[in-house]
Design an enzyme around this catalytic site. Sequence first.
Site, PDB file in Angstrom:
ATOM      1  N   ARG A  52       0.844  -1.188   0.000  1.00 16.00           N
ATOM      2  CA  ARG A  52       0.000   0.000   0.000  1.00 16.00           C
ATOM      3  C   ARG A  52       0.882   1.241   0.000  1.00 16.00           C
ATOM      4  NH1 ARG A  52      -3.150  -3.196  -1.282  1.00 16.00           N
ATOM      5  NH2 ARG A  52      -5.190  -3.720  -0.366  1.00 16.00           N
ATOM      6  N   GLU A  53       0.693   2.090  -1.007  1.00 21.19           N
ATOM      7  CA  GLU A  53       1.392   3.368  -1.025  1.00 21.19           C
ATOM      8  C   GLU A  53       0.623   4.350  -0.160  1.00 21.19           C
ATOM      9  OE1 GLU A  53       1.740   4.391  -5.121  1.00 21.19           O
ATOM     10  OE2 GLU A  53       3.521   3.133  -5.426  1.00 21.19           O
ATOM     11  N   ARG A 113       1.573  13.229   5.634  1.00 19.50           N
ATOM     12  CA  ARG A 113       1.782  14.665   5.794  1.00 19.50           C
ATOM     13  C   ARG A 113       1.277  15.084   7.171  1.00 19.50           C
ATOM     14  NH1 ARG A 113      -0.972  18.408   1.828  1.00 19.50           N
ATOM     15  NH2 ARG A 113      -1.156  19.829   3.578  1.00 19.50           N
ATOM     16  N   ALA A 152      -8.497  26.653   7.163  1.00 18.55           N
ATOM     17  CA  ALA A 152      -7.728  25.445   7.463  1.00 18.55           C
ATOM     18  C   ALA A 152      -6.236  25.730   7.369  1.00 18.55           C
ATOM     19  CB  ALA A 152      -8.098  24.310   6.509  1.00 18.55           C
ATOM     20  N   GLU A 197      -4.737  30.414  11.897  1.00 16.86           N
ATOM     21  CA  GLU A 197      -5.266  30.317  10.544  1.00 16.86           C
ATOM     22  C   GLU A 197      -6.532  31.141  10.375  1.00 16.86           C
ATOM     23  OE1 GLU A 197      -3.814  28.917   7.968  1.00 16.86           O
ATOM     24  OE2 GLU A 197      -2.110  28.314   9.208  1.00 16.86           O
ATOM     25  N   GLU A 206      -6.412  33.698   7.337  1.00 18.48           N
ATOM     26  CA  GLU A 206      -7.233  33.412   6.168  1.00 18.48           C
ATOM     27  C   GLU A 206      -8.532  34.192   6.120  1.00 18.48           C
ATOM     28  OE1 GLU A 206      -7.766  29.251   5.481  1.00 18.48           O
ATOM     29  OE2 GLU A 206      -5.632  28.946   5.063  1.00 18.48           O
ATOM     30  N   PRO A 246      -8.548   8.342   3.981  1.00 12.81           N
ATOM     31  CA  PRO A 246      -7.846   7.230   4.633  1.00 12.81           C
ATOM     32  C   PRO A 246      -7.439   6.110   3.696  1.00 12.81           C
ATOM     33  CG  PRO A 246     -10.180   7.169   5.153  1.00 12.81           C
ATOM     34  CD  PRO A 246      -9.936   8.469   4.455  1.00 12.81           C
ATOM     35  N   GLU A 250      -3.250  11.880   6.766  1.00 15.28           N
ATOM     36  CA  GLU A 250      -3.612  13.201   7.281  1.00 15.28           C
ATOM     37  C   GLU A 250      -4.935  13.164   8.045  1.00 15.28           C
ATOM     38  OE1 GLU A 250      -3.859  17.675   5.457  1.00 15.28           O
ATOM     39  OE2 GLU A 250      -4.935  16.091   4.401  1.00 15.28           O
ATOM     40  N   GLU A 257       2.975  32.321   0.705  1.00 16.96           N
ATOM     41  CA  GLU A 257       2.380  31.008   0.450  1.00 16.96           C
ATOM     42  C   GLU A 257       1.451  31.039  -0.760  1.00 16.96           C
ATOM     43  OE1 GLU A 257       0.584  29.347   3.941  1.00 16.96           O
ATOM     44  OE2 GLU A 257       2.402  29.573   5.167  1.00 16.96           O
TER      45      GLU A 257
END
Length: 216
Positions: free
Chosen positions: A49-50, A54, A94, A110, A114, A133, A138, A161
């Site tokens: 499984r790859e 992050r 986020a 954030e 934002e 998932p 993450e 960014e």
Amino acid sequence: MREPVNTKLQPMPVELIRQEARFRGHLNVDELFLRHARFGGGMSDEISREVIWRRDAVCVLPYDPKRDEVVLIEQFRAPALFNNDRAWMIEVVAGLIEDGEQPEEVGRRELKEESGLDAIGDLLPMSMVYSTPGFCNERFYMYCAQVDATKAGGIHGLEDEHEDIRVFALPFAEAFAQWEAGKIWNSPATIGLLWLGNYREKLRQRWEDPRGRLRP
């Protein structure tokens, strides 16, 4: 370098045969070779499984209980181009959690970066969910923030960014109607609006608690 996977915390046996790095960049990809317990008994064959790994993220839905308005953002998302979908998506605030940071600390930062808004009182936890998932580790830590929606608007984000974020406020009913009409397909925004639809009357009645938390 990320630590190897720990299989000892699982409710059923998992045999990790090896873990190999496949890519290191903005995203990081490892390939896991493993066997796992099957519900019907025994172990699976060896599978690979790859996994994209992050940092975890924090998502914040700003809500003004006095005006019954939510504050949403809109920004460009390149992956949508692959599906020929609209690349400017309506979302909630986020950001990623850096080393040593607490989720609520990230949410406040954030929110300011934002949307230009400050939270009134503590952030109210919604839930923790996995983003995708099937191939990514993450997690999203989701919160609702009490804000003054009259101050929402304009263009925000960090220049370094390359963020270009439009901020706007909508009555909750209008925002929810847009989601029902299929105009909001961002998953954290979907979860946030559904959660708020369930709890917003309690929020409007009880968010006078100065700690910013629902009282029993």
